[in-house]
Scaffold this active site. Structure first.
Site, short mmCIF file in Angstrom:
data_model
loop_
_atom_site.label_atom_id
_atom_site.label_comp_id
_atom_site.label_asym_id
_atom_site.label_seq_id
_atom_site.Cartn_x
_atom_site.Cartn_y
_atom_site.Cartn_z
N ASP A 43 53.08 6.76 20.42
CA ASP A 43 53.34 5.82 19.33
C ASP A 43 53.19 6.41 17.92
O ASP A 43 52.22 7.11 17.63
CB ASP A 43 52.36 4.65 19.40
CG ASP A 43 52.26 4.03 20.76
OD1 ASP A 43 52.95 4.47 21.68
OD2 ASP A 43 51.46 3.09 20.91
N GLN A 59 50.22 9.12 18.04
CA GLN A 59 49.38 9.36 19.20
C GLN A 59 49.68 10.75 19.76
O GLN A 59 50.84 11.12 19.95
CB GLN A 59 49.64 8.29 20.26
CG GLN A 59 49.18 6.90 19.88
CD GLN A 59 47.67 6.76 19.99
OE1 GLN A 59 47.15 6.50 21.07
NE2 GLN A 59 46.97 6.94 18.89
N TRP A 67 49.92 12.84 29.22
CA TRP A 67 49.10 11.87 28.48
C TRP A 67 47.63 12.17 28.76
O TRP A 67 47.24 12.48 29.88
CB TRP A 67 49.47 10.46 28.94
CG TRP A 67 48.83 9.37 28.12
CD1 TRP A 67 49.37 8.75 27.04
CD2 TRP A 67 47.54 8.77 28.33
NE1 TRP A 67 48.49 7.80 26.55
CE2 TRP A 67 47.37 7.79 27.33
CE3 TRP A 67 46.52 8.96 29.26
CZ2 TRP A 67 46.22 7.00 27.23
CZ3 TRP A 67 45.36 8.19 29.17
CH2 TRP A 67 45.23 7.23 28.16
N SER A 103 46.30 3.54 19.08
CA SER A 103 47.24 3.28 17.99
C SER A 103 46.66 2.37 16.91
O SER A 103 45.76 1.58 17.16
CB SER A 103 48.53 2.67 18.53
OG SER A 103 49.28 3.63 19.22
N ARG A 165 44.38 -4.33 21.53
CA ARG A 165 44.61 -3.06 20.83
C ARG A 165 45.78 -3.11 19.83
O ARG A 165 46.51 -4.06 19.75
CB ARG A 165 44.86 -1.95 21.84
CG ARG A 165 46.01 -2.16 22.80
CD ARG A 165 46.12 -0.99 23.77
NE ARG A 165 47.12 -1.21 24.80
CZ ARG A 165 46.85 -1.72 26.00
NH1 ARG A 165 45.62 -2.08 26.31
NH2 ARG A 165 47.82 -1.89 26.89
N ASP A 166 45.91 -1.98 19.11
CA ASP A 166 47.04 -1.66 18.23
C ASP A 166 47.04 -2.49 16.95
O ASP A 166 47.98 -3.24 16.67
CB ASP A 166 48.38 -1.83 18.96
CG ASP A 166 48.44 -1.09 20.28
OD1 ASP A 166 47.71 -0.10 20.41
OD2 ASP A 166 49.22 -1.50 21.16
N GLU A 220 52.13 -5.10 23.37
CA GLU A 220 51.61 -3.92 22.68
C GLU A 220 52.26 -3.77 21.31
O GLU A 220 53.35 -4.28 21.04
CB GLU A 220 51.87 -2.66 23.51
CG GLU A 220 50.98 -2.51 24.72
CD GLU A 220 50.99 -1.10 25.26
OE1 GLU A 220 49.90 -0.54 25.43
OE2 GLU A 220 52.08 -0.56 25.52
#
Length: 496
Positions: A43, A59, A67, A103, A165-166, A220
């Site tokens: 991201d 990211q 990852w 993120s 998140r985010d 997300e």
């Protein structure tokens, strides 16, 4: 932990990434898209204009092309197309972000410093997500946009939420606002809204949006911003079921347009719509440029399948920066920023002509290009007509980008790709008032981005050509194509 711990973690990550860079294979490595020197990225984060430069964080797992524990990579630019690599900005160094600096976003505070907000991530079992996540929203502050000092948690997550998140932060009418994605206790995707007067103390305002699709368990990377008289909510639903042309990727990105007044509810005026129809478009984030443009970057990559580039010690890139606008139908248009023209070399124009059925080579020996193709649909009889991209001497092509008259759509077809990452994606197409369809195609070494009619729709996908000289050809099937314009401009690199 003291700041020395963060510095040590960043130094170690930089060293590991430099060693990985020495092994990178460049056969598909991008020339004019943002990517890490090596390793994994996903991201875009913290997009902003700060101290006279554009900043794009992302990211990043600097230790491998898989990852892994997330860091924030960083590049900066004065013109949105010529980028300078900066040191890694953030790395796991606190208990709250021990398993990843996830993120987030960045804004300039009243004191002139840059405030970055991110999700501190931990696995509940300390190993993987089998027992869920522990996620909180954290803050880090910088005086130069390069070196950050962490200030810890600013928003605690409810204990029973598995996804939280985010954070995306902005200011409206003197108040700071934050949205982030959540999975409710009932396993439904939601966007939560918080507010603050000082960027440090945050209070829950309301659930801004709940996805009406019952299959969607998480939203997300939300973003929320005004365009004209309306507000646009970008979301990335997880769990949607494929239906027809929609929902074909493992991860999706789209938008809802509506009305919102600070302190009130968000009232959607549209259904959820795809922002981009390609194989590889996710986690879009926007920011407002100094001239008022709303500019977007997204991630080109995949979580649900191995990418061929991972064997080359890198994985993932960002899209080109795109300008957003709303049309009269409340559809979100996206098109490359005007600065992309700075990367173009001498163009070659082929004029107006009629192409008969078959394959016609247009240009050879080209890795990167901007291609403009305008078809007169009223005079075109072909069932499919378009561009064979990354075509090699054996006739294999990385992608076929074409108007399909039976479908009424523009397709990006990777069926002849030399890699296992194939498949077809398509976007709805319509002729303009004069009967034409304009395709603007940006080709990098391993990717294709297609824009229809000044950004009415877009299709963004990886497309990996085979070894040998790469060509662009005009391909026409079952009839003739009336070409009003065909122009090709090679593109230069973008690292300053």
């Amino acid at each position: 932990m003291p700041d020395s711990t963060l510095k040590n973690r960043i130094d170690a990550a930089q060293s590991a990434n430099l060693a990985l860079r020495e092994r990178r294979n460049d056969r598909w490595y991008p020339q004019f898209h943002i990517a890490a020197p090596a390793g994994w990225i996903n991201d875009p984060n913290g997009l902003c204009f700060y101290q006279g430069r554009y900043h794009a964080y992302f990211q990043h797992h600097p230790h491998s092309s898989q990852w892994g524990p997330m860091h924030w990579g960083h590049v900066s630019s004065v013109d949105l197309v010529t980028w300078t690599r900066e040191p890694i900005a953030l790395a796991p160094s606190l208990e709250e972000d021990r398993d990843g600096v996830f993120s987030g976003s960045a804004v300039e505070g009243d004191d002139g410093r840059l405030y970055a907000f991110y999700t501190g991530h931990r696995w509940r079992n300390g190993i993987n997500e089998d027992e869920g996540n522990i996620q909180v929203q954290c803050m880090a502050v910088s005086s130069d946009g390069v070196t950050f000092e962490k200030h810890g948690v600013v928003v605690e997550g409810p204990a029973d939420l598995l996804h939280f998140r985010d954070p995306k932060v902005w200011r409206t009418e003197g108040t700071w606002w934050m949205v982030f994605g959540a999975c409710s206790a009932r396993n439904r995707g939601e966007v939560w809204l918080y507010r603050s007067e000082n960027l440090t103390d945050w209070v829950f305002d309301r659930i801004l949006y709940r996805d009406p699709d019952e299959d969607s368990f998480m939203l997300e990377c939300p973003d929320f911003f005004p365009l004209g008289d309306h507000w646009v909510l970008l979301i990335c639903p997880m769990g949607r079921t494929p239906r027809g042309y929609t929902g074909r990727n493992g991860h999706h990105a789209g938008y809802v347009v509506g009305e919102w007044t600070p302190g009130g509810d968000f009232s959607p005026l549209t259904e959820y719509r795809h922002l981009d129809w390609g194989h590889n478009f996710y986690a879009p984030q926007t920011f407002e440029a100094p001239d008022g443009r709303r500019i977007l970057f997204a991630w080109m990559g995949a979580f649900d399948r191995e990418l061929p580039t991972q064997a080359d010690e890198w994985a993932g890139q960002l899209t080109v920066p795109r300008v957003l606008s709303l049309d009269s139908r409340l559809r979100l248009r996206n098109r490359p920023v005007a600065e992309i023209a700075l990367l173009g070399k001498d163009s070659r124009a082929f004029g107006t002509f009629t192409a008969s059925e078959g394959v016609r080579d247009v240009v050879a020996g080209i890795d990167t290009a901007e291609i403009d193709l305008v078809l007169d649909l009223h005079a075109t009889t072909a069932e499919r007509a378009g561009l064979s991209i990354g075509r090699t001497s054996d006739g294999a092509e990385a992608a076929f980008v074409a108007y399909d008259d039976q479908m009424g759509r523009v397709v990006l077809d990777r069926r002849a790709s030399v890699t296992a990452d194939r498949g077809i994606r398509s976007a709805p197409a319509r002729a303009t008032e004069d009967g034409t369809l304009a395709l603007r195609v940006l080709v990098d070494r391993g990717s294709v981005e297609v824009f229809l009619n000044e950004g009415e729709e877009s299709i963004s996908s990886f497309a990996f050509p085979g070894a040998g000289e790469r060509r662009v050809a005009l391909m026409v099937e079952s009839g003739e194509a009336a070409v009003k314009e065909l122009t090709i401009r090679p593109m230069s690199g973008h690292w300053g």
